[in-house]
Design a protein around this motif. Structure first.
Motif, PDB file in Angstrom:
ATOM      1  N   LEU A   1     -11.397   3.926  39.094  1.00 24.99           N
ATOM      2  CA  LEU A   1     -12.729   4.049  39.691  1.00 24.99           C
ATOM      3  C   LEU A   1     -13.800   3.539  38.731  1.00 24.99           C
ATOM      4  N   LEU A   2     -13.592   3.773  37.433  1.00 19.22           N
ATOM      5  CA  LEU A   2     -14.572   3.365  36.425  1.00 19.22           C
ATOM      6  C   LEU A   2     -14.173   2.079  35.716  1.00 19.22           C
TER       7      LEU A   2
ATOM      8  N   ILE B   1     -25.922  -6.570  43.160  1.00 21.43           N
ATOM      9  CA  ILE B   1     -25.144  -5.754  44.107  1.00 21.43           C
ATOM     10  C   ILE B   1     -24.301  -4.741  43.340  1.00 21.43           C
ATOM     11  N   ALA B   2     -23.745  -5.167  42.198  1.00 19.86           N
ATOM     12  CA  ALA B   2     -22.957  -4.250  41.381  1.00 19.86           C
ATOM     13  C   ALA B   2     -23.807  -3.093  40.871  1.00 19.86           C
ATOM     14  N   GLY B   3     -25.079  -3.352  40.621  1.00 17.06           N
ATOM     15  CA  GLY B   3     -25.962  -2.308  40.116  1.00 17.06           C
ATOM     16  C   GLY B   3     -26.422  -1.322  41.162  1.00 17.06           C
ATOM     17  N   ASP B   4     -26.259  -1.655  42.430  1.00 18.69           N
ATOM     18  CA  ASP B   4     -26.682  -0.749  43.513  1.00 18.69           C
ATOM     19  C   ASP B   4     -25.599   0.301  43.740  1.00 18.69           C
ATOM     20  N   CYS B   5     -25.526   1.258  42.814  1.00 15.71           N
ATOM     21  CA  CYS B   5     -24.403   2.207  42.817  1.00 15.71           C
ATOM     22  C   CYS B   5     -24.415   3.140  44.021  1.00 15.71           C
ATOM     23  N   ASN B   6     -25.580   3.493  44.506  1.00 16.49           N
ATOM     24  CA  ASN B   6     -25.649   4.415  45.642  1.00 16.49           C
ATOM     25  C   ASN B   6     -25.791   3.698  46.980  1.00 16.49           C
TER      26      ASN B   6
ATOM     27  N   ILE C   1     -16.840  -7.413  44.164  1.00 18.58           N
ATOM     28  CA  ILE C   1     -17.846  -6.952  43.214  1.00 18.58           C
ATOM     29  C   ILE C   1     -17.533  -5.508  42.854  1.00 18.58           C
ATOM     30  N   LYS C   2     -17.307  -5.235  41.585  1.00 18.48           N
ATOM     31  CA  LYS C   2     -17.045  -3.869  41.138  1.00 18.48           C
ATOM     32  C   LYS C   2     -18.364  -3.125  41.004  1.00 18.48           C
ATOM     33  N   VAL C   3     -18.540  -2.093  41.798  1.00 20.75           N
ATOM     34  CA  VAL C   3     -19.781  -1.326  41.764  1.00 20.75           C
ATOM     35  C   VAL C   3     -19.935  -0.678  40.393  1.00 20.75           C
ATOM     36  N   GLY C   4     -21.124  -0.852  39.790  1.00 13.97           N
ATOM     37  CA  GLY C   4     -21.405  -0.318  38.462  1.00 13.97           C
ATOM     38  C   GLY C   4     -21.121  -1.292  37.344  1.00 13.97           C
ATOM     39  N   ASP C   5     -20.317  -2.324  37.605  1.00 16.47           N
ATOM     40  CA  ASP C   5     -19.946  -3.278  36.552  1.00 16.47           C
ATOM     41  C   ASP C   5     -20.987  -4.391  36.490  1.00 16.47           C
TER      42      ASP C   5
ATOM     43  N   THR D   1     -17.474  -6.580  33.096  1.00 15.95           N
ATOM     44  CA  THR D   1     -16.389  -6.393  32.141  1.00 15.95           C
ATOM     45  C   THR D   1     -15.137  -5.854  32.813  1.00 15.95           C
ATOM     46  N   ALA D   2     -15.119  -5.813  34.156  1.00 20.20           N
ATOM     47  CA  ALA D   2     -13.907  -5.356  34.833  1.00 20.20           C
ATOM     48  C   ALA D   2     -12.749  -6.287  34.530  1.00 20.20           C
TER      49      ALA D   2
END
Length: 599
Positions: A280-281, A309-314, A388-392, A396-397
């Motif tokens: 998940l992380l 888009i990756a930065g839009d965590c919520n 797109i990995k959310v939060g990444d 660095t995924a």
């Protein structure tokens, strides 16, 4: 002439004997000797006439008559009879007998009728399969016969059908393609008739594409592995998990539609793996929070729309400090932050040709996360998505991206010591090589059977740390304490500046602190980031357990005036023991000890 006279003489002789009361009935040669007052004395014979049967199993009739001999006769008359050859016996009054053979034939010469389904049929494959299974008896023929049906069967003239023969097509499985079936009917007489029909089963439709990691901007695009791709519409299918690695093998998927129509393709990757949530992380760390914070304050704008888009965590379609907070708290394993990532899916997929127009620095344009095929009528390829990995935000995924081993690591220093059962210890953590850093993260690991965590205390205000906001105690029962910090601009601290204090109670002593406490890279990557998001390693360094730091650090380390301990004998381990144990001790200065024991 001589024979005739002999017969007449015999008859006259018999008549004279009968007149004298001495005559008995006799069957002599071709004649029956008559009783007084009998017939002509002609030979007893039987004859027949018959009516053939209309069908097998239906009676015809035989009519038997007799002449000659002595009447009355037994065995004459009209009798019902099944088809076949039969022998009838006629007996006269003198018990003389004769036989006649009768053959009853079947008159049926009309073959049975048979009607196949429509001569040329076209059907679609069943949902979820590239085959067509016949529902019930829809493709069985209609047969009829005036006398009755003995058997009905089919055979495959061409094509692939299972089973290839049988009495009914109910449940038979047809592969995609053209199939010719011949039906044969046989009536009770053995007469046959056939018919044929052709069934066209529409071929399955193939849909192929790739899930390309984070926009696929690298020269050798990498596919997103471990994802599932779902097809919905007139038929359903799924493929996955996809294979990791470079395209074309990595991230490839193939779906099968079993009928024409409108379809939707939906990729999904949302692996939940407690207690450390490594998948998940994946790729999410403190550097992502810093990158997002720098974008929000205008220091480094995220020009790549996929990184936004990756930065839009919520999944609010806006970028805010809340998204950075979700990243930090998720790294600390805050259940609320993890729930947001799980509920919004940890990966998002965008069709590669999607236009993402600029609105402003903080607002994302609406976009589809599925592909809609309005009228699928044949095979189709190139249905690619960007993953797109959310939060990444820093991307660095990709496991190929590692911290620079040549750069100076961020070092957290703590004094080593001997642990004694029952004592409470305060561990002050100071920094080394804290130069232009904007983020760090790491997980401290301890054995909860040896140390019992009590609290975090902030003892320095340089970084603005907060005991609840920067330290995660969500896995403390497993012996893990997480630390994460991120700001928009890099900061520099003097070496050996203390920042926080951890308090533990020693439950099982007899060892050094450095044997009980460590950074655990297995649960979280220990990494720090500079203001330009260059990664640095994070290390934990113990000042030696004699309360002295390395010699080269004495002039700069404010703890250099700590005094050495006296000689101390440590608790043996294990205790109790059977055949061997280890006994530790400390010396006030380096020396070559001589050890002995007595029993």
């Amino acid at each position: 002439m001589i024979q005739k006279r002999l017969l007449q003489a015999s008859f006259l002789f018999a008549s004279l004997l009968a007149a004298a009361g001495q005559l008995r009935a006799q069957c002599m040669g071709p004649m029956s000797v008559p009783i007084a007052g009998s017939q002509t004395g002609l030979a007893l014979t039987a004859s027949e006439t018959h009516v053939d049967a209309l069908c097998p199993g239906v009676d015809g009739s035989a009519t038997i008559s007799a002449t000659g001999g002595t009447g009355p006769y037994m065995g004459t008359g009209t009798f019902p009879q099944m088809p076949g050859t039969h022998v009838y016996t006629v007996t006269d009054a003198n018990s003389c007998t004769t036989t006649v053979e009768v053959t009853i034939a079947v008159l049926d010469n009309t073959p049975p009728s048979i009607t196949c389904p429509i001569l040329n049929l076209s059907v679609l494959t069943n949902p979820g399969a590239c085959t067509f299974t016949v529902p019930g008896t829809a493709y069985d023929p209609v047969v009829n016969d005036n006398c009755g049906i003995a058997s009905v069967s089919y055979s495959v003239v061409s094509g692939s059908v299972s089973p290839a023969t049988g009495a009914s097509l109910a449940g038979a499985v047809f592969q995609a393609g053209s199939h010719t079936i011949e039906w044969k009917v046989t009536d009770l007489t053995g007469l046959m008739n056939t018919c044929q029909f052709t069934l066209e089963v529409a071929p399955c439709l193939s849909i192929t594409g790739h899930l390309i990691w984070n926009g696929g901007s690298a020269p050798n695009p990498t596919g997103v592995g471990e994802a599932m791709v779902f097809l919905s519409g007139p038929s359903a299918d799924s493929d996955g998990p996809t294979a990791p690695g470079l395209i074309p093998a990595g991230g490839a998927y193939e779906l099968t539609a079993t009928t024409n129509g409108a379809y939707t393709i939906t990729p999904v990757k949302n692996i939940i793996d407690p207690p450390f949530y490594t998948s998940l992380l994946n790729g999410v760390d403190a550097g992502d929070a810093t990158a997002l914070q720098r974008h929000l304050v205008g220091l480094d704008t995220l020009t790549d729309m996929y990184r936004r888009i990756a930065g839009d965590c919520n999944k609010s379609s806006t970028l805010s400090t809340l998204d950075a907070a979700i990243i930090r708290q998720a790294i600390l394993l805050n259940p609320a932050a993890l729930s947001i990532l799980k509920n919004t899916r940890s990966w998002r997929f965008v069709p590669v040709e999607t236009a993402l127009p600029f609105i402003d620095l903080y607002t994302l344009p609406p976009f589809e996360e599925t592909r809609f095929l309005p009228s699928l009528a044949g095979d189709i390829s190139g249905q690619d998505f960007y993953g797109i990995k959310v939060g990444d935000v820093v991307e660095t995924a990709n496991p190929a991206i590692r911290p620079d081993p040549d750069a100076k690591p961020l070092v957290w220093r703590v004094r080593d010591r001997l642990l004694k059962t029952g004592q409470t210890i305060n561990l002050d953590f100071s920094v080394e090589n804290f130069t232009d850093l904007a983020a760090f993260q790491y997980a401290l690991h301890f054995n909860p059977a040896q140390l019992q965590f009590e609290q975090v205390e902030i003892i320095g205000n340089s970084l603005g740390l907060d005991a609840s906001g920067n330290f995660g105690q969500y896995n403390i029962q497993l012996g893990e304490l997480r630390a994460v910090w991120s700001v928009a601009q890099g900061q520099t601290l003097l070496n050996y500046t203390p920042q926080f204090r951890l308090r533990f109670k020693v439950l099982d002593g007899g060892m050094k602190l450095s044997e009980a406490l460590s950074i655990n890279p297995a649960s979280m990557n220990p990494v720090a980031y500079t203001s330009v998001l260059s990664p640095r390693e994070v290390q934990l360094k113990f000042v030696d357990y004699e309360n002295r730091r390395p010699v080269q650090d004495r002039d700069e380390d404010p703890t250099s005036d700590l005094t050495a301990t006296d000689f101390e004998l440590l608790q043996n381990r294990p205790n109790p023991f059977s055949d061997r144990t280890v006994i530790g001790f400390t010396l006030p200065e380096p020396a070559q000890p001589n050890c002995g024991y007595s029993t």
